[in-house]
Write a protein that holds these residues in place. Structure first.
Motif, PDB file in Angstrom:
ATOM      1  N   ALA A 369       9.862   7.975  28.075  1.00 38.59           N
ATOM      2  CA  ALA A 369       9.972   8.094  29.536  1.00 38.59           C
ATOM      3  C   ALA A 369       9.714   9.532  29.986  1.00 38.59           C
ATOM      4  CB  ALA A 369      11.332   7.585  29.996  1.00 38.59           C
ATOM      5  N   GLU A 370      10.771  10.291  30.239  1.00 39.52           N
ATOM      6  CA  GLU A 370      10.588  11.661  30.724  1.00 39.52           C
ATOM      7  C   GLU A 370       9.742  12.509  29.773  1.00 39.52           C
ATOM      8  OE1 GLU A 370      14.354  10.127  32.587  1.00 39.52           O
ATOM      9  OE2 GLU A 370      13.436  10.052  30.587  1.00 39.52           O
ATOM     10  N   TYR A 371       9.939  12.301  28.482  1.00 36.58           N
ATOM     11  CA  TYR A 371       9.243  13.113  27.484  1.00 36.58           C
ATOM     12  C   TYR A 371       7.791  12.673  27.295  1.00 36.58           C
ATOM     13  CZ  TYR A 371       8.760  15.826  23.134  1.00 36.58           C
ATOM     14  OH  TYR A 371       8.350  16.712  22.174  1.00 36.58           O
ATOM     15  N   GLY A 372       7.496  11.433  27.609  1.00 34.14           N
ATOM     16  CA  GLY A 372       6.133  10.931  27.484  1.00 34.14           C
ATOM     17  C   GLY A 372       5.746  10.482  26.100  1.00 34.14           C
ATOM     18  N   GLY A 373       6.708  10.324  25.199  1.00 31.90           N
ATOM     19  CA  GLY A 373       6.434   9.930  23.814  1.00 31.90           C
ATOM     20  C   GLY A 373       6.081  11.133  22.967  1.00 31.90           C
ATOM     21  N   VAL A 374       6.270  11.026  21.669  1.00 34.50           N
ATOM     22  CA  VAL A 374       6.030  12.179  20.793  1.00 34.50           C
ATOM     23  C   VAL A 374       4.562  12.577  20.788  1.00 34.50           C
ATOM     24  CG1 VAL A 374       8.030  11.788  19.316  1.00 34.50           C
ATOM     25  CG2 VAL A 374       5.860  10.681  18.756  1.00 34.50           C
ATOM     26  N   PHE A 375       3.678  11.634  21.118  1.00 32.36           N
ATOM     27  CA  PHE A 375       2.255  11.957  21.177  1.00 32.36           C
ATOM     28  C   PHE A 375       1.748  12.059  22.621  1.00 32.36           C
ATOM     29  CE2 PHE A 375       2.875   9.821  17.070  1.00 32.36           C
ATOM     30  CZ  PHE A 375       2.450  10.842  16.226  1.00 32.36           C
ATOM     31  N   LYS A 376       2.682  11.923  23.578  1.00 30.59           N
ATOM     32  CA  LYS A 376       2.388  12.093  25.019  1.00 30.59           C
ATOM     33  C   LYS A 376       1.494  10.993  25.579  1.00 30.59           C
ATOM     34  CE  LYS A 376       4.883  15.777  25.066  1.00 30.59           C
ATOM     35  NZ  LYS A 376       6.253  15.703  25.615  1.00 30.59           N
ATOM     36  N   ILE A 377       1.481   9.851  24.965  1.00 30.93           N
ATOM     37  CA  ILE A 377       0.641   8.758  25.443  1.00 30.93           C
ATOM     38  C   ILE A 377       1.173   8.187  26.751  1.00 30.93           C
ATOM     39  CG2 ILE A 377       0.041   6.337  24.935  1.00 30.93           C
ATOM     40  CD1 ILE A 377      -0.674   7.257  22.119  1.00 30.93           C
ATOM     41  N   THR A 378       2.486   8.179  26.938  1.00 34.68           N
ATOM     42  CA  THR A 378       3.063   7.637  28.171  1.00 34.68           C
ATOM     43  C   THR A 378       3.476   8.741  29.145  1.00 34.68           C
ATOM     44  OG1 THR A 378       5.213   7.481  27.037  1.00 34.68           O
ATOM     45  CG2 THR A 378       3.847   5.487  27.114  1.00 34.68           C
ATOM     46  N   GLU A 379       2.923   9.916  28.968  1.00 34.47           N
ATOM     47  CA  GLU A 379       3.233  11.007  29.895  1.00 34.47           C
ATOM     48  C   GLU A 379       2.774  10.624  31.313  1.00 34.47           C
ATOM     49  OE1 GLU A 379       3.337  15.778  29.444  1.00 34.47           O
ATOM     50  OE2 GLU A 379       1.419  14.823  28.979  1.00 34.47           O
ATOM     51  N   GLY A 380       3.655  10.781  32.281  1.00 33.34           N
ATOM     52  CA  GLY A 380       3.348  10.443  33.671  1.00 33.34           C
ATOM     53  C   GLY A 380       3.613   8.984  34.019  1.00 33.34           C
TER      54      GLY A 380
END
Length: 658
Positions: A369-380
Motif C-alpha cells: 500500500a503506502e510503500y508500494g511493494g518491495v519492488f514498487k510495482i503498486t506504487e501510487g
C-alpha cells in the motif's frame, strides 16, 4: 440442565428440538450402514448436535457457514436434500462432488455452506475472505466457521484470527472443544485454561458457551450475530462439549476413561432438551414418537432413492475437463499507440488497468500500500484505488491465500503478491490443496492470481532467488504463467486476472529493470496456453521461458549461421505442446533451457513429451540444460557456477554436432 427460554415461543423450541433430532437419527442409521459396509467412513457428531444446530438457526439463510466433519446438523438445518447427502457419502452422481470426494468435503452455494478439506485449518482463512467481501459490499452479514480444539494448534488458526482482528472482519470463530483431538487429550494440545483465552492476544472478544445446551447456544449466538452485523468484528466462541463416539468409528474410544463417558452421557443435548419439553408440556410422548416415525421414514425413503441410484460413470475426458473452469476468455486487441516500458512498468501498468476494469478486484500483499511493494510495482495504487482495495497484509502467507479463496467464493477477484516467490512455501497447502482442487471437487472456482517475483542472478541467496515453478506445474488445477518480455507480461497478466481459475504468475526479478520493449498503452489480453515463436529455423528447436530465454538469445547472437526455432513457452500450464511438437518434427533436434535445477523439473516433462510424441522425427536425444541440483548460493562466483546459462552454449554445439 437449565434452559432460559425467555422470548422464545413454543414453535421455536420445538423447531430447535426437531433440528437436533434429525441429524441424530441420521447418524444412528449411518452407524448401522457402516457396519454393513454400505458407507466407507463416518465421523460422528453424536453429543455435539446443539452446536451445529444452534449456530445455524441463529444465522440468516444468506450467511455463510464453514463446517467441519462432525457438523451434520448444519447441512440438515440448511435443508440440503437428504438423498443428495446420502449419495455424497456413497460417491454417487447426485452427490455434491461427482464421486470425487467424500464425507463433508464439499460446499453448496445454494445453501451457503463451504465444506472443509482434511487439513483442518484453511477454512478459517477462507471465512476471513468471505467476511471481507461482505464488509466491502456493506452487506451486514456474519460468517461462521468451525474448528475443533485440535485444529487450534495449527498455524492457520492463528493467522486467520490475526488477519480477522487486524481487518475487523465479521467472523464467528467457533471452536468445538470436545476434549480430544483424535486420541490426544486437551492437556496435551494446549497449555492454557480455556481456548477462549487466546482471543486476548489478538485483541478479540471471546465467549465460553455450554455446547450441550441448545438454548444457550442459540440465544447467545443469535445475540452475537446481530451485534456483529451492526458492529463488524471477529468473535471467538469456545463451545464446551464432548463426542460420544470415536474420532471416526474405526478408532474406537478405549483411550477415554469410562467415568468421563458416564458424566457426559447425563449432559446429552437431545435427551435433556426432550425431557424439558415434556416437563413443560410443550411436547407429549406421543408427539415425540410421531416426529421420530416421520423422520425415520423420511431417512429410509431418501436412503432408498440413493441406494437405487446407479453407480457413478464418467470418462477420462469428463474428468480432465472438470479440472479447470473452462471458459472462452475474450481476447482484447490493442491500439497502435505504444510506449517503451521496462518489464516492471508493464506489470505495474497492466495491474493498474485490471484494477480499473474490475471494480471487484482486490490486491493483497505485504507492504504493497503506502510503500508500494518491495519492488514498487503498486506504487501510487493506494491513492488511486484506496485502502480497501489495496490491502497491506500481516506476514500470513497461508491465511492471505485462504482469504483470496474466500473472496472468490463470495464472487470477488483478487491478486496476491508474494514478496518473493520463495515465501509461498509458507502458504503451500492452500495453493495445492484448496485453490487447485476446489473446482474439480465441487465446482467452486478459485478466481485468484498469485504474483511470484522469482529468480536468481541477483546475489540474493537461497531464500530470495528460487524459481520454483515446478512446485506448481505438477499440481492439476493450477495455471502457471512465466513471461519473458514486457509486452507478454502485460497482456498475460490481464488474461490471468480474467481467468476464473487459480493462476501462479511468475515475474523474474532480474528482468524487472533490465528489459525494455515498446508496449501498447491501452488494455489488451493475450491467450494463456499459447507459446510464442521468436525465431524460425530448420536445424534445431530451442525451448525456454523467463530469464532462460534471454540467455538463449544472447548466445545465439554469436552464431547467426545457426538456423534455429526459438520457442518462448510463456505459459507453463497449460503447456502449448502443439507448437513444440510441430517445431521438433521440422528440425529433428530439441534443447530445453531453464533456470530451475534439472531433476524433477519442467524440462524433464517436456523432454518426455517430445520423446513420446516425436520420437520418429528425432535425429538426436532431447537435451536439457538447467541449474545445478543444489540450493542457489549467494556468492557471485558460486551463483554463476550454479546457473545453467554458462552451460547452454556447449550443450547447443554438442547437439548440433550429434
Amino acid at each position: 440442565m437449565n434452559y432460559n427460554t425467555e422470548n422464545l415461543d413454543d414453535k421455536r423450541l420445538v423447531a430447535l428440538y426437531k433440528k437436533m433430532l434429525l441429524p441424530r437419527l441420521i447418524e444412528e442409521k449411518m452407524l448401522i450402514l457402516l457396519r454393513q459396509g454400505k458407507i466407507s467412513k463416518w465421523f460422528s457428531g453424536i453429543g455435539q448436535e446443539a452446536i451445529a444446530v444452534g449456530v445455524t438457526m441463529a444465522l440468516n439463510d444468506d450467511e455463510y457457514i464453514l463446517p467441519m466433519h462432525r457438523n451434520l446438523g448444519i447441512f440438515t438445518t440448511r435443508n440440503i436434500p437428504l438423498n443428495r447427502l446420502f449419495s455424497q457419502w456413497q460417491g454417487k452422481a447426485s452427490g455434491f462432488t461427482k464421486g470425487r470426494d467424500r464425507s463433508f468435503h464439499f460446499g453448496s452455494q445454494e445453501h451457503k455452506i463451504v465444506g472443509m478439506i482434511s487439513h483442518l485449518g484453511p477454512q478459517l482463512g477462507v471465512a476471513d475472505g468471505i467476511a471481507l467481501a461482505s464488509k466491502l459490499k456493506h452487506k451486514n452479514q456474519v460468517t461462521a466457521v468451525f474448528t475443533g480444539e485440535g485444529g487450534t494448534s495449527e498455524g492457520d488458526f492463528h493467522e486467520a484470527l490475526n488477519v480477522a482482528s487486524v481487518w475487523q472482519l465479521p467472523v464467528l470463530f467457533c471452536i468445538e472443544n470436545n476434549g480430544y483431538g483424535l486420541s490426544t487429550p486437551t492437556k496435551e494440545q494446549y497449555n492454557c485454561e480455556h481456548l477462549a483465552d487466546r482471543a486476548v492476544g489478538y485483541g478479540m472478544e471471546a465467549h465460553i458457551i455450554d455446547g450441550n445446551n441448545i438454548i444457550e447456544v442459540y440465544t447467545k449466538v443469535q445475540e452475537l450475530a446481530e451485534s456483529i452485523r451492526n458492529n463488524p468484528r471477529p468473535v471467538l466462541i469456545e463451545f464446551k462439549t464432548f463426542r460420544m463416539r470415536g474420532h471416526e468409528e474405526s478408532s474406537g474410544t478405549d483411550y477415554v476413561p469410562k467415568a468421563l463417558f458416564e458424566t457426559w452421557e447425563t449432559k446429552d443435548p437431545i435427551a435433556n432438551f426432550e425431557q424439558f419439553l415434556l416437563t413443560e408440556n410443550i411436547l407429549s410422548a406421543d408427539n415425540i414418537e410421531e416426529i421420530k416415525i416421520k423422520y425415520t421414514k423420511n431417512i429410509n425413503d431418501n436412503l432408498e432413492l440413493s441406494f437405487n441410484e446407479s453407480k457413478i460413470e464418467s470418462s477420462e475426458i469428463k474428468e480432465l475437463n472438470d479440472v479447470f473452469n473452462i471458459i472462452e476468455n475474450e481476447i482484447i486487441t490493442h491500439s497502435s499507440e505504444e510506449k517503451e516500458f521496462r518489464f516492471i512498468d508493464a506489470i505495474s501498468e497492466g495491474l493498474k488497468q485490471c484494477m480499473e476494469r474490475h471494480d471487484d478486484l482486490i490486491i493483497m500483499g505485504q507492504d504493497i500500500a503506502e510503500y508500494g511493494g518491495v519492488f514498487k510495482i503498486t506504487e501510487g495504487f493506494l491513492e488511486q484505488f484506496g485502502k480497501e482495495r489495496i490491502r497491506n497484509t500481516p506476514i500470513c502467507e497461508s491465511a492471505i491465500i485462504e482469504v483470496a479463496m474466500g473472496l472468490s467464493i463470495a464472487g470477488m477477484k483478487s491478486v496476491v503478491e508474494m514478496q518473493f516467490a520463495d515465501f509461498i512455501s509458507s502458504g503451500f497447502n492452500p495453493v495445492v490443496n484448496l485453490l487447485a482442487k476446489s473446482y474439480y471437487r465441487w465446482g467452486q472456482q478459485a478466481d485468484v492470481v498469485i504474483r511470484m517475483p522469482c529468480g536468481g542472478g541477483v546475489g540474493a541467496g537461497p531464500f530470495h532467488s528460487q524459481t520454483n515453478e515446478a512446485w506448481f506445474t505438477k499440481t492439476p488445477g493450477l495455471k502457471v504463467v512465466y513471461p519473458a518480455f514486457p509486452y507478454d507480461a502485460k497482456g498475460l497478466l490481464a488474461s490471468a486476472v480474467n481467468d476464473p481459475n487459480p493462476v501462479l504468475f511468475f515475474e523474474h526479478k532480474g528482468l524487472y529493470r533490465s528489459i525494455r520493449e515498446d508496449v501498447p498503452t491501452d488494455y489488451y489480453t493475450l491467450p494463456l496456453g499459447k507459446a510464442s515463436v521468436l525465431k524460425d529455423g530448420t536445424e534445431i528447436t530451442v525451448i525456454s521461458y523467463g530469464m532462460g530465454l534471454h540467455w538463449v538469445l544472447e548466445t545465439l547472437k554469436q552464431y547467426p549461421e545457426i538456423s534455429v526455432d526459438v520457442i518462448d513457452l510463456r505459459t507453463l500450464q497449460p503447456l502449448d505442446t502443439e507448437t513444440m511438437f510441430n517445431s521438433v518434427k521440422k528440425t529433428g533436434k530439441a534443447i530445453i533451457l531453464q533456470e530451475d535445477s534439472l531433476f524433477g523439473s519442467l524440462s524433464s516433462e517436456i523432454s518426455a513429451l517430445i520423446m513420446e510424441n516425436c520420437f520418429e522425427y528425432l535425429d538426436a536425444p532431447v537435451k536439457r540444460v538447467g541449474s545445478l541440483d543444489t540450493p542457489i548460493p549467494f556468492a557471485k562466483a558460486l551463483e554463476d557456477q550454479y546457473l545453467g546459462e554458462s552451460r547452454f552454449e556447449a550443450a547447443l554445439k554438442s547437439l548440433l554436432a550429434y
